[in-house]
Design a protein around this motif. Sequence first.
Motif, PDB file in Angstrom:
ATOM      1  N   THR A  41       0.852  -1.176   0.000  1.00  0.00           N
ATOM      2  CA  THR A  41       0.000   0.000   0.000  1.00  0.00           C
ATOM      3  C   THR A  41       0.893   1.232   0.000  1.00  0.00           C
ATOM      4  N   ILE A  42       0.517   2.271  -0.746  1.00  0.00           N
ATOM      5  CA  ILE A  42       1.393   3.423  -0.973  1.00  0.00           C
ATOM      6  C   ILE A  42       0.753   4.701  -0.436  1.00  0.00           C
ATOM      7  N   GLN A  43       1.582   5.521   0.221  1.00  0.00           N
ATOM      8  CA  GLN A  43       1.162   6.815   0.748  1.00  0.00           C
ATOM      9  C   GLN A  43       2.186   7.877   0.333  1.00  0.00           C
ATOM     10  N   MET A  44       1.707   9.129   0.240  1.00  0.00           N
ATOM     11  CA  MET A  44       2.620  10.244  -0.004  1.00  0.00           C
ATOM     12  C   MET A  44       3.176  10.759   1.319  1.00  0.00           C
ATOM     13  N   ASN A  45       4.462  11.110   1.308  1.00  0.00           N
ATOM     14  CA  ASN A  45       5.100  11.776   2.440  1.00  0.00           C
ATOM     15  C   ASN A  45       5.920  12.931   1.870  1.00  0.00           C
ATOM     16  N   GLY A  46       5.296  14.110   1.797  1.00  0.00           N
ATOM     17  CA  GLY A  46       5.945  15.223   1.109  1.00  0.00           C
ATOM     18  C   GLY A  46       6.043  14.930  -0.372  1.00  0.00           C
ATOM     19  N   ASN A  47       7.253  14.955  -0.920  1.00  0.00           N
ATOM     20  CA  ASN A  47       7.479  14.632  -2.333  1.00  0.00           C
ATOM     21  C   ASN A  47       7.905  13.186  -2.537  1.00  0.00           C
ATOM     22  N   GLN A  48       7.778  12.384  -1.496  1.00  0.00           N
ATOM     23  CA  GLN A  48       8.243  11.004  -1.539  1.00  0.00           C
ATOM     24  C   GLN A  48       7.063  10.042  -1.471  1.00  0.00           C
TER      25      GLN A  48
END
Length: 309
Positions: free
Chosen positions: A192-199
Motif C-alpha cells: 500500500t502506498i502513501q505520499m510523504n511530502g514529495n516522496q
Amino acid sequence: MKKIGLLILLFAQLTLVTAQSNRSVYLFSYFKGNGEDGLHLAWSSDGLKWASLKNDSSFLKPTAGKDKLMRDPCVIRGADGLFHMVWTVSWSERTIGYASSKDLIHWSEQQNVPVMEHEPTAINCWAPEIFYDEASKQYMIYWATTIPGRFPKGDTASDKNHRIYYVTTKDFKTYSQAAVLYDQGFNVIDATIQMNGNQYVMFLKDETRYPPQKNLRTATSTTLTGGYSAPSKPITGNYWAEGPTVLKKGNQWIVYFDKYRDHKYGAVTSTDLVHWTEISDLLEMPKGIRHGTVVTITKQELDKLLKEK
C-alpha cells in the motif's frame, strides 16, 4: 439592529451545522470469512475504536470473477469525487474486481478487470490497491502476482515468487499492460502506498518463507511507478502480520494490519516512519475483521451510512 443580530446568530448556527456535517471521520472497508458475502464497513472518530455499520452485514455482494469473492477491498476517493474500489475476486484468477460509488451504498456494475490475462501461467492477483496520481491525472492499480519460474528461486519455491505489479488508467475502461512495480529479490505481497511530502512510501509484507519473515516493512521512491528502495527493517513485532493499511493523522502515521495467526488486528504508530510504537492494545475492531483499507469521509456521508439497516 435586532434584525442584524438575529441574522448574525442564524448565520453562526448555519456555519456550525455545516462545519459539523463536513467534519471528517474514518471509514474502514474490510471483508469477513473468505470474502463470499462482500463488502463490510466500519467507522471511527479517533482511528482506534471502530464500530461496524449495517449490523456488520454486507454493503455489496460480489459478482465479478468466477469465484465471486470480495477479499481485500481497497476504497479511495478519486479526483472525480467518486469512491473507487478494487478487490481480490479469487485465490487463483488472473483478474481483479472494480466498482465505483457516489455514497458507498449504491455501486456501479462490477467489472472483472483482466490485469494479468496476458500472462497465461500467472497463478493469482492478490490484494489490489489504487493510488491517484495528481501529476499524471491517472490512477495506478497495483497488486501481487506469482508467475512460476519468472524470478530466481531465492528463498522460496518458483511457484511462490510474488512481486508487485501495476497498471494505470484514467477512466477504468482502458488499462496499460501490467508491469513490475516492486522487485527486490524476495517474495512480497500486500503493498500500500502513501505520499510523504514529495516522496512515495510503500508499506509491504515480506513474505519470505525460509527463514519466515511475515512482517511489514517500508520502501521509498521519488516516482510512483518505480525506483522503490530496498525494504526497511521490520516495523511490526514478533508475530505474523499482513494486509497493511495506513492513516495519517496530523504528523502521526498509524499502520493497521491483520495479525492473521492470532485472529485479531494490530497497529503500530510513528511520527518519522523510522521509529515505531506498538498500539495494538488500544484498538477496538469489529469481530472477524480481515484485510481492508482506511479512507476519510465526512460526517454527512457517515450519517447516510448509519441509516442503512
